[in-house]
Scaffold this motif. Structure first.
Motif, PDB file in Angstrom:
ATOM      1  N   ARG A 134       7.763  -6.438  19.608  1.00  0.00           N
ATOM      2  CA  ARG A 134       8.079  -5.404  20.590  1.00  0.00           C
ATOM      3  C   ARG A 134       8.709  -4.181  19.900  1.00  0.00           C
ATOM      4  NH1 ARG A 134       5.127  -8.354  22.701  1.00  0.00           N
ATOM      5  NH2 ARG A 134       5.304  -9.422  24.725  1.00  0.00           N
ATOM      6  N   PRO A 135       8.905  -3.090  20.626  1.00  0.00           N
ATOM      7  CA  PRO A 135       9.447  -1.865  20.004  1.00  0.00           C
ATOM      8  C   PRO A 135      10.789  -2.054  19.302  1.00  0.00           C
ATOM      9  CG  PRO A 135       8.491  -1.327  22.130  1.00  0.00           C
ATOM     10  CD  PRO A 135       8.468  -2.829  22.025  1.00  0.00           C
ATOM     11  N   GLY A 139       9.561  -4.053  11.303  1.00  0.00           N
ATOM     12  CA  GLY A 139       8.498  -4.724  10.579  1.00  0.00           C
ATOM     13  C   GLY A 139       8.434  -4.307   9.124  1.00  0.00           C
ATOM     14  N   TYR A 140       8.297  -5.297   8.246  1.00  0.00           N
ATOM     15  CA  TYR A 140       8.191  -5.030   6.802  1.00  0.00           C
ATOM     16  C   TYR A 140       6.813  -5.445   6.327  1.00  0.00           C
ATOM     17  CZ  TYR A 140       9.513  -4.546   1.918  1.00  0.00           C
ATOM     18  OH  TYR A 140       9.590  -4.133   0.615  1.00  0.00           O
ATOM     19  N   GLY A 162       5.605   0.982  18.609  1.00  0.00           N
ATOM     20  CA  GLY A 162       6.916   1.624  18.625  1.00  0.00           C
ATOM     21  C   GLY A 162       7.944   0.920  17.788  1.00  0.00           C
ATOM     22  N   ALA A 163       7.499  -0.083  17.001  1.00  0.00           N
ATOM     23  CA  ALA A 163       8.429  -0.802  16.138  1.00  0.00           C
ATOM     24  C   ALA A 163       8.738   0.024  14.892  1.00  0.00           C
ATOM     25  CB  ALA A 163       7.839  -2.146  15.730  1.00  0.00           C
ATOM     26  N   PHE A 183      17.413  -4.079   5.334  1.00  0.00           N
ATOM     27  CA  PHE A 183      16.973  -3.306   6.495  1.00  0.00           C
ATOM     28  C   PHE A 183      16.975  -4.114   7.785  1.00  0.00           C
ATOM     29  CE2 PHE A 183      14.195  -0.733   3.336  1.00  0.00           C
ATOM     30  CZ  PHE A 183      15.317  -0.057   2.891  1.00  0.00           C
ATOM     31  N   GLY A 184      17.386  -5.381   7.700  1.00  0.00           N
ATOM     32  CA  GLY A 184      17.450  -6.207   8.905  1.00  0.00           C
ATOM     33  C   GLY A 184      16.081  -6.433   9.531  1.00  0.00           C
ATOM     34  N   CYS A 185      15.064  -6.628   8.691  1.00  0.00           N
ATOM     35  CA  CYS A 185      13.698  -6.772   9.197  1.00  0.00           C
ATOM     36  C   CYS A 185      13.551  -8.060  10.016  1.00  0.00           C
ATOM     37  CB  CYS A 185      12.699  -6.784   8.045  1.00  0.00           C
ATOM     38  SG  CYS A 185      12.685  -5.215   7.142  1.00  0.00           S
ATOM     39  N   THR A 186      12.895  -7.939  11.152  1.00  0.00           N
ATOM     40  CA  THR A 186      12.665  -9.092  12.023  1.00  0.00           C
ATOM     41  C   THR A 186      11.243  -9.626  11.892  1.00  0.00           C
ATOM     42  OG1 THR A 186      12.034  -7.633  13.860  1.00  0.00           O
ATOM     43  CG2 THR A 186      14.360  -8.272  13.704  1.00  0.00           C
ATOM     44  N   VAL A 187      10.354  -8.803  11.337  1.00  0.00           N
ATOM     45  CA  VAL A 187       8.945  -9.176  11.169  1.00  0.00           C
ATOM     46  C   VAL A 187       8.539  -8.885   9.727  1.00  0.00           C
ATOM     47  CG1 VAL A 187       6.561  -8.738  11.900  1.00  0.00           C
ATOM     48  CG2 VAL A 187       8.436  -8.610  13.579  1.00  0.00           C
TER      49      VAL A 187
END
Length: 440
Positions: A134-135, A139-140, A162-163, A183-187
């Motif tokens: 989701r936005p 994402g890395y 929008g991510a 960077f606290g990437c979640t994906v």
């Protein structure tokens, strides 16, 4: 109002009859476009006795000649650099990409317009949204951003959703791991092989990936993304859910994705592709549940219409009812199973790299290579493995014995010769892994 799990609710849950009608309307349009605009199609179809006005019903799909990669490559060699399959030259395009070239062959060169790239991003949005991205996500992309098409479309898809998108090009593995954390990437988007490589690097750096912000790993580029043993190991290494996708340079984007409910296969994006399965020898169309070669027709790439293209991907198609998520798109069970020519015959026994990997991933092994050689007039299959550093000699002897037994049990008693490699001695791959060598 509840948020839809579908990027395109209108088509992802469309009744099958309506979906088929939509596909056929798009098929007629792209065939007419190709015949009018592409000198290659006009010439080869005329030679085969096919014209666009013959396409009046689904039965007429069989009239369309197949297109192979060898034909396309020969056309580019004859009329460099792009051949005359594209409907326009480089002046009508904004970017050029190539295949990865991992097979040792000359890379295929492909052109795209601005419109094509908008469409490629849209295909990735089906997948990313269906996975649950989701936005608010970060994402890395652990990807080199070279001429290989790779994750370029995913990059654009993340931005379209929008991510926040972090391009990980021109970085060492160490730098990428640190950026993912910093960077606290979640994906994270990567190949299955490189997911293992980054996890190995994280351990050496003392980075605890499972406790990081990463919750989703998007896999592509290798069949391993749908091997249960491989996926489970990636999920354990990252402490995140892993999802498979598959695309190809020839269409500039993905054609299937594994949604959030993970139904054991990948949904085909059927409002933008016709995907059929054929016997690679007889070229007879196969029903649901039969192993065969994937043949694709793409509706979205305007510069290069790809029609009835033999991909050499091995697949098993199953009906949409296999999944319970409400999508009416059919699925490829187990994703891409490999290449139709991946199977190697060794002393009368079929050896599939996917089956070998499924066994290897159940052991503490960092990397592996398969090599087939003729030794004193006898075919032998060697498996070179790089055990985990924590494995001492005693533990290795146990692993070696069990690995040899499981491989033999899965291959009609065929004996694999196991070789132990030194730590970090086997090649690591950022793009598509090449682990099989047939030296006979």
């Amino acid at each position: 109002m509840a948020e839809s799990p579908y990027w395109n609710p209108k088509t992802e849950a469309l009744a099958r009859d309506d979906l088929r009608a939509l596909q056929f309307a798009k098929l007629r349009r792209v065939v007419e476009w190709a015949e009018t605009r592409s000198p290659f199609y006009r010439r080869t179809w005329a030679a085969a006795g096919f014209t666009a006005d013959q396409l009046k019903s689904w039965d007429d799909y069989q009239r369309i000649p197949f297109l192979t990669r060898d034909e396309w490559m020969a056309n580019q060699a004859e009329l460099p650099p792009y051949g005359d399959l594209p409907v326009t030259g480089a002046a009508g395009a904004i970017r050029m990409h190539t295949t990865s070239g991992t097979s040792g062959r000359t890379p295929l060169r492909a052109l795209d317009s601005r419109k094509d790239w908008f469409w490629a991003a849209e295909m990735w949005c089906y997948a990313l949204w269906g996975i649950g991205i989701r936005p608010a996500d970060v994402g890395y992309l652990a990807f080199g951003y070279g001429s290989f098409i790779g994750f370029w479309g995913l990059h654009n898809g993340l931005e379209k959703i929008g991510a926040l998108t972090v391009p990980g090009g021109a970085q060492t593995t160490t730098q990428r791991v640190r950026q993912i954390i910093d960077f606290g990437c979640t994906v994270v988007a990567t190949t299955p092989t490189y997911a293992f490589r980054m996890a190995q690097e994280a351990r050496e750096l003392g980075v605890d990936l499972p406790s990081s912000a990463v919750r989703t790993v998007v896999l592509s580029g290798e069949p391993a993304g749908m091997i249960p043993e491989t996926k489970a190991l990636i999920e354990a290494e990252w402490g995140a859910k892993a999802f498979d996708t598959a695309g190809m340079t020839e269409i500039s984007t993905i054609f299937m994705f594994e949604p959030a409910d993970q139904p054991g296969g990948c949904h085909i994006i059927e409002d933008h592709f016709i995907e059929k399965v054929y016997d690679p020898e007889t070229l007879e169309e196969l029903p649901y549940g039969e192993w065969g070669e994937r043949v694709t027709t793409s509706f979205g790439r305007s510069i290069i219409p790809l029609i009835k293209y033999r991909t050499a991907d091995a697949v098993v198609k199953v009906p949409h009812t296999t999944a319970a998520n409400g999508r009416t798109f059919d699925l490829y069970e187990g994703g891409i199973l490999g290449r139709v020519d991946d199977m190697k015959l060794v002393r009368g026994t079929n050896v599939y790299p996917r089956a070998v990997e499924a066994i290897v991933r159940g052991f503490p092994i960092e990397e592996f290579q398969i090599r087939i050689e003729k030794v004193e007039m006898r075919d032998e299959v060697f498996l070179t493995v790089e055990p985990a550093p924590s494995l001492d000699d005693g533990a290795w002897a146990d692993v070696e014995g069990r690995l040899q037994t499981e491989l033999a049990d899965a291959h009609e008693g065929l004996r694999f010769i196991i070789e132990r490699a030194a730590p970090n001695s086997l090649p690591r791959f950022e793009l598509k892994a090449k682990r099989l060598q047939d030296l006979r």
